[in-house]
Design a protein around this motif. Structure first.
Motif, PDB file in Angstrom:
ATOM      1  N   LEU A 110      35.089  21.029  -4.540  1.00 49.24           N
ATOM      2  CA  LEU A 110      34.896  20.295  -5.786  1.00 49.24           C
ATOM      3  C   LEU A 110      33.431  20.207  -6.190  1.00 49.24           C
ATOM      4  CD1 LEU A 110      37.316  17.283  -5.134  1.00 49.24           C
ATOM      5  CD2 LEU A 110      37.755  19.304  -6.539  1.00 49.24           C
ATOM      6  N   VAL A 111      32.536  20.283  -5.229  1.00 46.94           N
ATOM      7  CA  VAL A 111      31.115  20.059  -5.502  1.00 46.94           C
ATOM      8  C   VAL A 111      30.552  21.090  -6.479  1.00 46.94           C
ATOM      9  CG1 VAL A 111      28.825  19.961  -4.454  1.00 46.94           C
ATOM     10  CG2 VAL A 111      30.771  18.835  -3.337  1.00 46.94           C
ATOM     11  N   PRO A 112      30.736  22.404  -6.252  1.00 42.45           N
ATOM     12  CA  PRO A 112      30.219  23.354  -7.246  1.00 42.45           C
ATOM     13  C   PRO A 112      30.825  23.162  -8.637  1.00 42.45           C
ATOM     14  CG  PRO A 112      30.737  24.479  -5.199  1.00 42.45           C
ATOM     15  CD  PRO A 112      31.299  23.108  -5.083  1.00 42.45           C
ATOM     16  N   GLY A 113      32.093  22.758  -8.697  1.00 40.89           N
ATOM     17  CA  GLY A 113      32.714  22.536 -10.000  1.00 40.89           C
ATOM     18  C   GLY A 113      32.084  21.365 -10.738  1.00 40.89           C
ATOM     19  N   ILE A 114      31.763  20.297 -10.014  1.00 45.17           N
ATOM     20  CA  ILE A 114      31.102  19.152 -10.641  1.00 45.17           C
ATOM     21  C   ILE A 114      29.695  19.538 -11.081  1.00 45.17           C
ATOM     22  CG2 ILE A 114      30.238  16.830 -10.214  1.00 45.17           C
ATOM     23  CD1 ILE A 114      32.633  16.467  -8.325  1.00 45.17           C
ATOM     24  N   ALA A 115      28.988  20.282 -10.246  1.00 44.91           N
ATOM     25  CA  ALA A 115      27.644  20.729 -10.605  1.00 44.91           C
ATOM     26  C   ALA A 115      27.677  21.620 -11.848  1.00 44.91           C
ATOM     27  CB  ALA A 115      27.006  21.473  -9.439  1.00 44.91           C
ATOM     28  N   ALA A 116      28.703  22.452 -11.967  1.00 42.23           N
ATOM     29  CA  ALA A 116      28.801  23.345 -13.117  1.00 42.23           C
ATOM     30  C   ALA A 116      28.935  22.584 -14.426  1.00 42.23           C
ATOM     31  CB  ALA A 116      29.989  24.289 -12.949  1.00 42.23           C
ATOM     32  N   ALA A 117      29.495  21.368 -14.366  1.00 41.64           N
ATOM     33  CA  ALA A 117      29.719  20.594 -15.586  1.00 41.64           C
ATOM     34  C   ALA A 117      28.462  19.911 -16.092  1.00 41.64           C
ATOM     35  CB  ALA A 117      30.811  19.556 -15.351  1.00 41.64           C
ATOM     36  N   ILE A 118      27.481  19.658 -15.203  1.00 46.88           N
ATOM     37  CA  ILE A 118      26.335  18.852 -15.618  1.00 46.88           C
ATOM     38  C   ILE A 118      24.983  19.457 -15.257  1.00 46.88           C
ATOM     39  CG2 ILE A 118      27.615  16.683 -15.588  1.00 46.88           C
ATOM     40  CD1 ILE A 118      26.504  16.105 -12.828  1.00 46.88           C
ATOM     41  N   CYS A 119      24.958  20.484 -14.430  1.00 47.14           N
ATOM     42  CA  CYS A 119      23.693  21.044 -13.955  1.00 47.14           C
ATOM     43  C   CYS A 119      23.437  22.416 -14.581  1.00 47.14           C
ATOM     44  CB  CYS A 119      23.702  21.173 -12.427  1.00 47.14           C
ATOM     45  SG  CYS A 119      23.851  19.591 -11.562  1.00 47.14           S
ATOM     46  N   SER A 120      22.259  22.959 -14.279  1.00 44.83           N
ATOM     47  CA  SER A 120      21.918  24.301 -14.727  1.00 44.83           C
ATOM     48  C   SER A 120      22.604  25.335 -13.848  1.00 44.83           C
ATOM     49  CB  SER A 120      20.408  24.497 -14.674  1.00 44.83           C
ATOM     50  OG  SER A 120      19.950  24.470 -13.322  1.00 44.83           O
ATOM     51  N   VAL A 121      22.491  26.606 -14.247  1.00 44.43           N
ATOM     52  CA  VAL A 121      23.130  27.676 -13.477  1.00 44.43           C
ATOM     53  C   VAL A 121      22.514  27.772 -12.083  1.00 44.43           C
ATOM     54  CG1 VAL A 121      23.553  30.158 -13.384  1.00 44.43           C
ATOM     55  CG2 VAL A 121      23.713  28.952 -15.573  1.00 44.43           C
ATOM     56  N   TRP A 122      21.184  27.733 -12.004  1.00 47.37           N
ATOM     57  CA  TRP A 122      20.537  27.868 -10.700  1.00 47.37           C
ATOM     58  C   TRP A 122      20.840  26.683  -9.793  1.00 47.37           C
ATOM     59  CZ3 TRP A 122      19.091  32.320  -9.040  1.00 47.37           C
ATOM     60  CH2 TRP A 122      18.636  33.298  -9.934  1.00 47.37           C
ATOM     61  N   THR A 123      20.918  25.499 -10.356  1.00 46.00           N
ATOM     62  CA  THR A 123      21.276  24.326  -9.541  1.00 46.00           C
ATOM     63  C   THR A 123      22.705  24.439  -9.055  1.00 46.00           C
ATOM     64  OG1 THR A 123      19.742  22.961 -10.836  1.00 46.00           O
ATOM     65  CG2 THR A 123      21.389  21.816  -9.512  1.00 46.00           C
ATOM     66  N   THR A 124      23.596  24.917  -9.903  1.00 45.53           N
ATOM     67  CA  THR A 124      24.986  25.124  -9.479  1.00 45.53           C
ATOM     68  C   THR A 124      25.071  26.145  -8.352  1.00 45.53           C
ATOM     69  OG1 THR A 124      25.773  24.604 -11.715  1.00 45.53           O
ATOM     70  CG2 THR A 124      27.285  25.783 -10.265  1.00 45.53           C
ATOM     71  N   ALA A 125      24.330  27.247  -8.488  1.00 45.06           N
ATOM     72  CA  ALA A 125      24.318  28.259  -7.424  1.00 45.06           C
ATOM     73  C   ALA A 125      23.770  27.680  -6.124  1.00 45.06           C
ATOM     74  CB  ALA A 125      23.489  29.458  -7.867  1.00 45.06           C
ATOM     75  N   ALA A 126      22.764  26.819  -6.238  1.00 44.63           N
ATOM     76  CA  ALA A 126      22.222  26.185  -5.028  1.00 44.63           C
ATOM     77  C   ALA A 126      23.262  25.302  -4.354  1.00 44.63           C
ATOM     78  CB  ALA A 126      20.978  25.372  -5.392  1.00 44.63           C
ATOM     79  N   PHE A 127      24.065  24.615  -5.145  1.00 37.84           N
ATOM     80  CA  PHE A 127      25.108  23.774  -4.563  1.00 37.84           C
ATOM     81  C   PHE A 127      26.215  24.627  -3.940  1.00 37.84           C
ATOM     82  CE2 PHE A 127      23.465  20.042  -6.888  1.00 37.84           C
ATOM     83  CZ  PHE A 127      23.566  19.101  -5.870  1.00 37.84           C
TER      84      PHE A 127
ATOM     85  N   ILE B 210      36.123  28.163  -0.738  1.00 40.29           N
ATOM     86  CA  ILE B 210      34.910  27.517  -1.242  1.00 40.29           C
ATOM     87  C   ILE B 210      33.975  28.549  -1.860  1.00 40.29           C
ATOM     88  CG2 ILE B 210      32.861  26.218  -0.552  1.00 40.29           C
ATOM     89  CD1 ILE B 210      34.610  24.897   1.607  1.00 40.29           C
ATOM     90  N   ALA B 211      33.863  29.715  -1.239  1.00 40.50           N
ATOM     91  CA  ALA B 211      32.994  30.760  -1.787  1.00 40.50           C
ATOM     92  C   ALA B 211      33.500  31.239  -3.143  1.00 40.50           C
ATOM     93  CB  ALA B 211      32.912  31.927  -0.807  1.00 40.50           C
ATOM     94  N   LEU B 212      34.816  31.481  -3.247  1.00 45.79           N
ATOM     95  CA  LEU B 212      35.371  31.916  -4.532  1.00 45.79           C
ATOM     96  C   LEU B 212      35.243  30.821  -5.582  1.00 45.79           C
ATOM     97  CD1 LEU B 212      38.603  33.821  -3.393  1.00 45.79           C
ATOM     98  CD2 LEU B 212      36.456  34.799  -4.257  1.00 45.79           C
ATOM     99  N   GLY B 213      35.531  29.576  -5.174  1.00 42.89           N
ATOM    100  CA  GLY B 213      35.370  28.464  -6.110  1.00 42.89           C
ATOM    101  C   GLY B 213      33.941  28.332  -6.594  1.00 42.89           C
ATOM    102  N   GLY B 214      32.987  28.567  -5.687  1.00 43.91           N
ATOM    103  CA  GLY B 214      31.587  28.491  -6.078  1.00 43.91           C
ATOM    104  C   GLY B 214      31.201  29.569  -7.065  1.00 43.91           C
ATOM    105  N   LEU B 215      31.701  30.797  -6.850  1.00 46.89           N
ATOM    106  CA  LEU B 215      31.405  31.875  -7.798  1.00 46.89           C
ATOM    107  C   LEU B 215      31.977  31.570  -9.181  1.00 46.89           C
ATOM    108  CD1 LEU B 215      32.023  35.009  -5.531  1.00 46.89           C
ATOM    109  CD2 LEU B 215      29.818  34.103  -6.323  1.00 46.89           C
TER     110      LEU B 215
ATOM    111  N   ALA C 270      29.885  30.931 -12.732  1.00 43.68           N
ATOM    112  CA  ALA C 270      30.177  31.649 -13.972  1.00 43.68           C
ATOM    113  C   ALA C 270      30.534  30.680 -15.099  1.00 43.68           C
ATOM    114  CB  ALA C 270      31.323  32.635 -13.736  1.00 43.68           C
ATOM    115  N   ALA C 271      31.328  29.650 -14.761  1.00 44.57           N
ATOM    116  CA  ALA C 271      31.695  28.667 -15.779  1.00 44.57           C
ATOM    117  C   ALA C 271      30.469  27.918 -16.287  1.00 44.57           C
ATOM    118  CB  ALA C 271      32.713  27.687 -15.205  1.00 44.57           C
ATOM    119  N   CYS C 272      29.532  27.634 -15.402  1.00 46.18           N
ATOM    120  CA  CYS C 272      28.300  26.953 -15.819  1.00 46.18           C
ATOM    121  C   CYS C 272      27.510  27.828 -16.787  1.00 46.18           C
ATOM    122  CB  CYS C 272      27.459  26.607 -14.588  1.00 46.18           C
ATOM    123  SG  CYS C 272      25.932  25.744 -14.969  1.00 46.18           S
ATOM    124  N   ALA C 273      27.434  29.117 -16.502  1.00 45.83           N
ATOM    125  CA  ALA C 273      26.715  30.018 -17.398  1.00 45.83           C
ATOM    126  C   ALA C 273      27.363  30.050 -18.776  1.00 45.83           C
ATOM    127  CB  ALA C 273      26.664  31.422 -16.800  1.00 45.83           C
ATOM    128  N   VAL C 274      28.700  30.065 -18.809  1.00 43.35           N
ATOM    129  CA  VAL C 274      29.405  30.049 -20.092  1.00 43.35           C
ATOM    130  C   VAL C 274      29.135  28.744 -20.831  1.00 43.35           C
ATOM    131  CG1 VAL C 274      31.682  30.048 -21.164  1.00 43.35           C
ATOM    132  CG2 VAL C 274      31.185  31.652 -19.309  1.00 43.35           C
TER     133      VAL C 274
END
Length: 395
Positions: free
Chosen positions: A70-87, A116-121, A125-129
């Protein structure tokens, strides 16, 4: 975005600090920043730590480390792409560390690590969109705002011998500029003011607004009779609709409500008013508030709906206006602003109460700011229609 009160200063407001963003973006930016620094990374980090701690202290047969997806998904909603990738990376490392703490029999293992790896990828991508979509919306809103600024020229302070203040607040819609307009035109025959609202939104509304303002600026300067100015406005809107029809467009039913004011040179204590189906202006002064009576005039562009023998133009009415009184004109975004319980904004009541507490509220800047803040407070910042507040008095 909320325009600052023109004609003077005024404190910074939440929406003023984000002039390119819509109300929702501005609120999110404000909530995720502390003292100017972004704290968007804090919520996903706290969730990551919480999942890891809970997994360690829960029983052996209740492993929740896989919830870390869930963590990368939450980061994707509010953070930048690089921050999401870091999470994403941090989540994978945390998963490996926490899972290895348990005995082999209780390892969750490789399948959840792959999940988790697939969810993070996907989250990255969702964050970039999301970021690209937000940038496009802001770009379109910027274009719409540029168009509006081009049509609505800035008004100098004390223009035409008038002290004035204006506030414009767009509705909660993306990239759909509305048709509220206002202008002051001084000339050899006195100073004229026009405030109105074109029906509908979009480029069609802006085109009609531009046509009306162009006609007003020329006729208000040259014509000695305010009735002739009113006639020019009615004729112009009909010509504009004929042009639109010749282009084969379907937005032929647009009309505009408006109030035309004339501050005559031969009557310094009076104002002439022509009301084209608009909300009647208020006159606010140290002695209270009075609403000008409606004249029953039709909106601009609807005169062809009445029989030829019926006058299409509203009459010119003269009203007394003392030196310490201010004319307050608003579009229907003010009177139709709704509270969460459905109640409309009580404009007259609010202005009357404010004047009783402090008669200096009748000054244009204070009066416009009062109505602006009252509408935003009453509607909880959710505006159903574009909102314009225009206050003017003689100097």
């Amino acid at each position: 975005m909320t325009r600052p009160v023109t004609g003077g200063g005024g404190g910074q407001r939440l929406l003023d600090r984000h002039p390119r963003a819509g109300r929702q973006e501005a609120l999110r930016h404000q909530m995720l920043r502390v003292r100017g620094r972004s704290v968007a990374w804090v919520p996903p980090l706290l969730i990551l730590i919480g999942i890891a701690v809970l997994d360690i202290f829960t029983p052996d047969d209740f492993r929740i480390i896989s919830w870390i997806v869930l963590v990368p998904g939450i980061a994707a909603a509010i953070c930048s792409v690089w921050t999401t990738a870091a999470f994403v990376v941090l989540s994978l490392l945390t998963y490996v560390v926490v899972d290895s703490v348990w005995p082999d029999d209780f390892h969750v293992g490789l399948p959840d690590l792959i999940l988790i790896a697939l969810g993070g990828l996907l989250a990255t991508a969702a964050c970039a969109v999301r970021i690209r979509g937000e940038e496009r919306i802001l770009h379109i809103r910027g274009i719409a705002e540029t168009i509006r600024r081009t049509v609505l020229r800035p008004l100098p302070m004390h223009w035409g011998g008038l002290d004035h203040a204006a506030v414009y607040m767009p509705a909660d819609t993306y990239a759909r500029v509305g048709g509220d307009f206002y202008d002051i035109q001084p000339g050899p025959h006195g100073t004229r003011v026009l405030v109105g609202d074109v029906q509908g939104k979009g480029i069609g509304a802006v085109e009609m607004m531009a046509a009306l303002l162009g006609t007003f600026r020329e006729s208000a300067y040259h014509e000695p009779d305010i009735t002739t100015v009113a006639e020019r406005l009615e004729v112009r809107i009909r010509r504009h609709r004929e042009h639109v029809a010749a282009l084969g467009r379907t937005d032929l039913d647009r009309f505009a409500t408006a109030v035309l004011l004339d501050f005559p040179q031969d009557a310094k204590d009076a104002v002439d008013v022509v009301n084209f189906g608009h909300d009647p202006p208020l006159i606010a002064g140290p002695h209270g508030v009075r609403t000008l009576p409606p004249t029953g005039g039709l909106p601009l562009g609807l005169g062809d709906l009445v029989p030829p023998e019926v006058p299409t133009l509203p009459p010119v009415r003269r009203f007394p206006l003392a030196a310490d009184e201010t004319l307050l004109l608003t579009t229907d975004g003010v009177t139709e602003a709704r509270a969460p319980d459905g109640g409309f904004y009580p404009l007259t009541v609010e202005v009357t109460r404010a004047l009783a507490a402090d008669p200096r509220t009748a000054r244009p800047r204070r009066l416009a700011a009062l109505v602006r803040d009252g509408v935003l407070r009453h509607s909880r910042g959710h505006l159903e229609d574009d909102t314009t507040v225009f206050a003017v008095r003689r100097i």
